[in-house]
Write a protein that holds these residues in place. Structure first.
Motif, mmCIF file in Angstrom:
data_model
loop_
_atom_site.group_PDB
_atom_site.id
_atom_site.type_symbol
_atom_site.label_atom_id
_atom_site.label_comp_id
_atom_site.label_asym_id
_atom_site.label_seq_id
_atom_site.Cartn_x
_atom_site.Cartn_y
_atom_site.Cartn_z
ATOM 1 N N UNK A 176 0.672 -1.458 -0.431
ATOM 2 C CA UNK A 176 -0.008 -0.013 -0.101
ATOM 3 C C UNK A 176 1.076 1.433 0.499
ATOM 4 N N UNK A 177 2.446 1.368 0.920
ATOM 5 C CA UNK A 177 2.204 2.071 1.528
ATOM 6 C C UNK A 177 3.693 3.132 -0.143
ATOM 7 N N UNK A 178 4.022 1.417 -1.185
ATOM 8 C CA UNK A 178 4.746 1.688 -2.024
ATOM 9 C C UNK A 178 3.699 2.318 -2.989
ATOM 10 N N UNK A 179 2.169 1.886 -3.091
ATOM 11 C CA UNK A 179 1.849 2.846 -3.985
ATOM 12 C C UNK A 179 1.579 3.693 -4.065
ATOM 13 N N UNK A 180 1.195 4.130 -2.388
ATOM 14 C CA UNK A 180 0.873 5.014 -2.450
ATOM 15 C C UNK A 180 1.743 6.541 -2.736
ATOM 16 N N UNK A 181 3.521 6.253 -2.413
ATOM 17 C CA UNK A 181 4.349 7.053 -3.246
ATOM 18 C C UNK A 181 5.014 7.340 -5.036
ATOM 19 N N UNK A 182 3.946 5.764 -5.528
ATOM 20 C CA UNK A 182 4.010 6.249 -6.054
ATOM 21 C C UNK A 182 2.994 6.850 -6.753
ATOM 22 N N UNK A 183 1.903 6.882 -6.474
ATOM 23 C CA UNK A 183 0.854 8.033 -6.194
ATOM 24 C C UNK A 183 1.503 9.629 -6.676
ATOM 25 N N UNK A 184 1.789 9.584 -5.842
ATOM 26 C CA UNK A 184 2.513 10.485 -4.972
ATOM 27 C C UNK A 184 3.698 11.328 -6.161
ATOM 28 N N UNK A 185 4.394 10.545 -6.308
ATOM 29 C CA UNK A 185 5.349 11.230 -7.536
ATOM 30 C C UNK A 185 4.572 11.299 -8.652
ATOM 31 N N UNK A 219 7.578 7.326 6.546
ATOM 32 C CA UNK A 219 6.742 5.999 6.270
ATOM 33 C C UNK A 219 6.761 4.718 6.570
ATOM 34 N N UNK A 220 7.794 4.637 6.488
ATOM 35 C CA UNK A 220 8.909 3.230 6.549
ATOM 36 C C UNK A 220 8.916 2.725 7.697
ATOM 37 N N UNK A 221 9.511 3.649 8.564
ATOM 38 C CA UNK A 221 10.096 3.478 9.993
ATOM 39 C C UNK A 221 7.978 3.308 10.867
ATOM 40 N N UNK A 222 7.083 4.289 10.435
ATOM 41 C CA UNK A 222 6.480 4.265 10.789
ATOM 42 C C UNK A 222 5.457 2.654 10.402
ATOM 43 N N UNK A 223 5.657 1.975 9.227
ATOM 44 C CA UNK A 223 4.839 0.684 8.916
ATOM 45 C C UNK A 223 5.449 -0.270 9.969
ATOM 46 N N UNK A 248 13.659 -4.845 21.471
ATOM 47 C CA UNK A 248 14.284 -4.287 20.377
ATOM 48 C C UNK A 248 14.318 -3.599 19.101
ATOM 49 N N UNK A 249 13.292 -4.183 18.482
ATOM 50 C CA UNK A 249 13.249 -3.529 16.996
ATOM 51 C C UNK A 249 12.911 -2.027 16.718
ATOM 52 N N UNK A 250 11.963 -1.873 18.230
ATOM 53 C CA UNK A 250 11.062 -0.246 18.832
ATOM 54 C C UNK A 250 12.626 0.283 19.139
ATOM 55 N N UNK A 251 13.247 0.112 19.941
ATOM 56 C CA UNK A 251 14.269 0.590 20.255
ATOM 57 C C UNK A 251 14.812 1.091 19.094
ATOM 58 N N UNK A 252 15.011 0.217 18.075
ATOM 59 C CA UNK A 252 16.220 0.777 17.084
ATOM 60 C C UNK A 252 15.107 1.602 15.764
ATOM 61 N N UNK A 253 13.482 1.567 16.082
ATOM 62 C CA UNK A 253 13.182 2.508 15.005
ATOM 63 C C UNK A 253 13.059 4.232 15.562
ATOM 64 N N UNK A 254 12.760 3.740 17.309
ATOM 65 C CA UNK A 254 12.171 4.980 17.810
ATOM 66 C C UNK A 254 14.431 6.282 17.131
ATOM 67 N N UNK A 268 -0.449 12.078 4.153
ATOM 68 C CA UNK A 268 0.457 10.595 5.345
ATOM 69 C C UNK A 268 0.980 11.034 6.564
ATOM 70 N N UNK A 269 1.787 12.855 5.672
ATOM 71 C CA UNK A 269 2.669 12.958 7.035
ATOM 72 C C UNK A 269 1.142 13.609 8.304
ATOM 73 N N UNK A 270 0.549 13.872 8.253
ATOM 74 C CA UNK A 270 -0.635 13.838 9.212
ATOM 75 C C UNK A 270 -1.032 13.001 9.936
ATOM 76 N N UNK A 271 -1.852 12.436 9.072
ATOM 77 C CA UNK A 271 -2.163 11.043 10.043
ATOM 78 C C UNK A 271 -0.997 10.153 11.217
#
Length: 424
Positions: free
Chosen positions: A43-52, A211-215, A287-293, A62-65
């Protein structure tokens, strides 16, 4: 209407400059797309193609959400913007080499722009709106003119932005029934796109990386919650000699349901109960959450120590991280200063002084230098030593160095307790 009173830099008419294009439209503004619901990489990949392809509204939405749904992103994005919006601003005349000997005119123009902007009640809100372009990739403000003077500033919602990249690189404002949009022409609009690469406004922007860190955090939290639900409570296993008896099964089921609340069981004779508890070994979710943060902090602020100290702390490292944050803030200020001077201050000057070669002032965000406590203490020690050696210090210099105001008086001589006080 002809543009006889307008500067040569604009082709808009007086009517068009005075018309407010951005207005609330229930059908358009009350309906949201909620792009980050049920997020997946596809979904996110398609959104960014749509944005481009020109859907700038999707990038801002997306930024606001992401800010609305992720506390970490909200705090970091707010801190990045507030480091600018919390500063005072002023209008400064250009340096002497740009004024070309017309210093009086430069001061007059700066006073005009300063008084005009401070008189606009909407301008502080528009500054905060423009600052959102740092974290959303783009922000737009509409300028409304009246008789050659700036009369109002209108914040353009992000879901009104559009592009037609196969025709031009202009940002467009969708309104009424115009789904393609009106071009955001200079003098009529201020467009702040801090990470623009040549004509591309969407390829390298902060929301794309966020967006990918959010994902990643979304999946980490989902899996962690599922793990806690599955393994957080021990499994209750009953061993009965007569497993086929429906009556025993009903009693066990009723007892197990009550067990979570009451904490005890009453079972038939011969029934054994065993509790199987999940292993308490460390799980990868934290550990994954800490890395993302950490990655989020680096993405928004360029460093991590102003958000998470943990066990990273050496004083020298903290100073380096603080300098990185200050460097990013200075870069944001310079970009916003430049955009405001060229797209806001310059049109104000050209409209007020048409076809006149007058200097264009600068809009500057004021910053206060951080007080160096150690350096201040050393300066005071040096003053004391100089006075002890009989050095006469200049009073004005000393007052400025100490950053105090008052009158310098001679200190009264100290009197020993054994000696009588001198007569007054």
């Amino acid at each position: 209407m002809p543009t006889s009173t307008l500067p040569p830099s604009t082709a808009l008419t007086v009517v068009e400059l005075g018309e407010q294009i951005t207005k609330y439209e229930p059908f358009r503004d009350a309906i949201r797309r909620y792009l980050t619901d049920r997020p997946t990489p596809e979904r996110f990949g398609n959104y960014w193609k749509q944005i481009d392809s020109g859907d700038l509204a999707a990038m801002v939405e997306m930024s606001e959400e992401m800010e609305a749904k992720n506390a970490r992103i909200y705090a970091l994005a707010s801190r990045r913007r507030q480091s600018i919006t919390e500063l005072d601003w002023d209008i400064e005349p250009p340096p002497e080499d740009e004024v070309r000997g017309n210093a009086k005119s430069a001061e007059q123009v700066a006073d005009f722009v300063r008084s005009s902007l401070r008189a606009l009640r909407s301008f502080p809100c528009s500054l905060e709106h423009l600052a959102t372009g740092i974290t959303s990739g783009i922000s737009v403000v509409e300028l409304v003119w009246s008789k050659g003077l700036l009369a109002d500033t209108i914040d353009v919602p992000g879901d009104r932005l559009n592009m037609v990249p196969w025709e031009d690189a202009d940002v467009r404002i969708m309104h009424d029934n115009d789904w393609i949009g009106t071009p955001a022409t200079p003098v009529k609009f201020v467009v702040f796109s801090p990470t623009q690469r040549s004509w591309n406004r969407t390829r390298v922007v902060l929301p794309r990386a966020a967006s990918y860190l959010f994902l990643a955090e979304h999946y980490a939290i989902s899996d962690w919650l599922a793990f806690c639900e599955l393994c957080g409570m021990p499994w209750r296993i009953a061993k009965a000699p007569d497993a086929g008896s429906d009556e025993v099964k009903k009693q066990l089921e009723k007892a197990f349901k009550r067990m979570t609340a009451d904490g005890y069981l009453v079972l038939p004779t011969g029934v054994e109960v065993e509790l199987l508890e999940a292993s308490r070994a460390a799980q990868p979710f934290g550990d994954l959450m800490a890395m993302v943060h950490d990655e989020m902090s680096i993405l928004y602020l360029g460093q991590t120590m102003t958000t998470d100290v943990a066990d990273r702390g050496a004083l020298a490292t903290a100073k380096v991280h603080k300098e990185v944050a200050a460097s990013i803030n200075a870069s944001d200020r310079r970009q916003l200063d430049r955009v405001l001077r060229e797209q806001l201050v310059r049109p104000m000057v050209e409209m007020k002084y048409p076809r006149q070669d007058v200097p264009v002032p600068y809009l500057k965000f004021e910053t206060k230098d951080e007080v160096n406590v150690e350096a201040a203490r050393l300066e005071i020690d040096r003053m004391k030593a100089a006075r002890e050696f009989g050095v006469r210090l200049d009073d004005d210099w000393m007052m400025k160095a100490l950053e105090v105001q008052g009158e310098v008086v001679e200190p009264k001589p100290q009197v020993s307790e054994d000696e009588p006080a001198p007569p007054e």
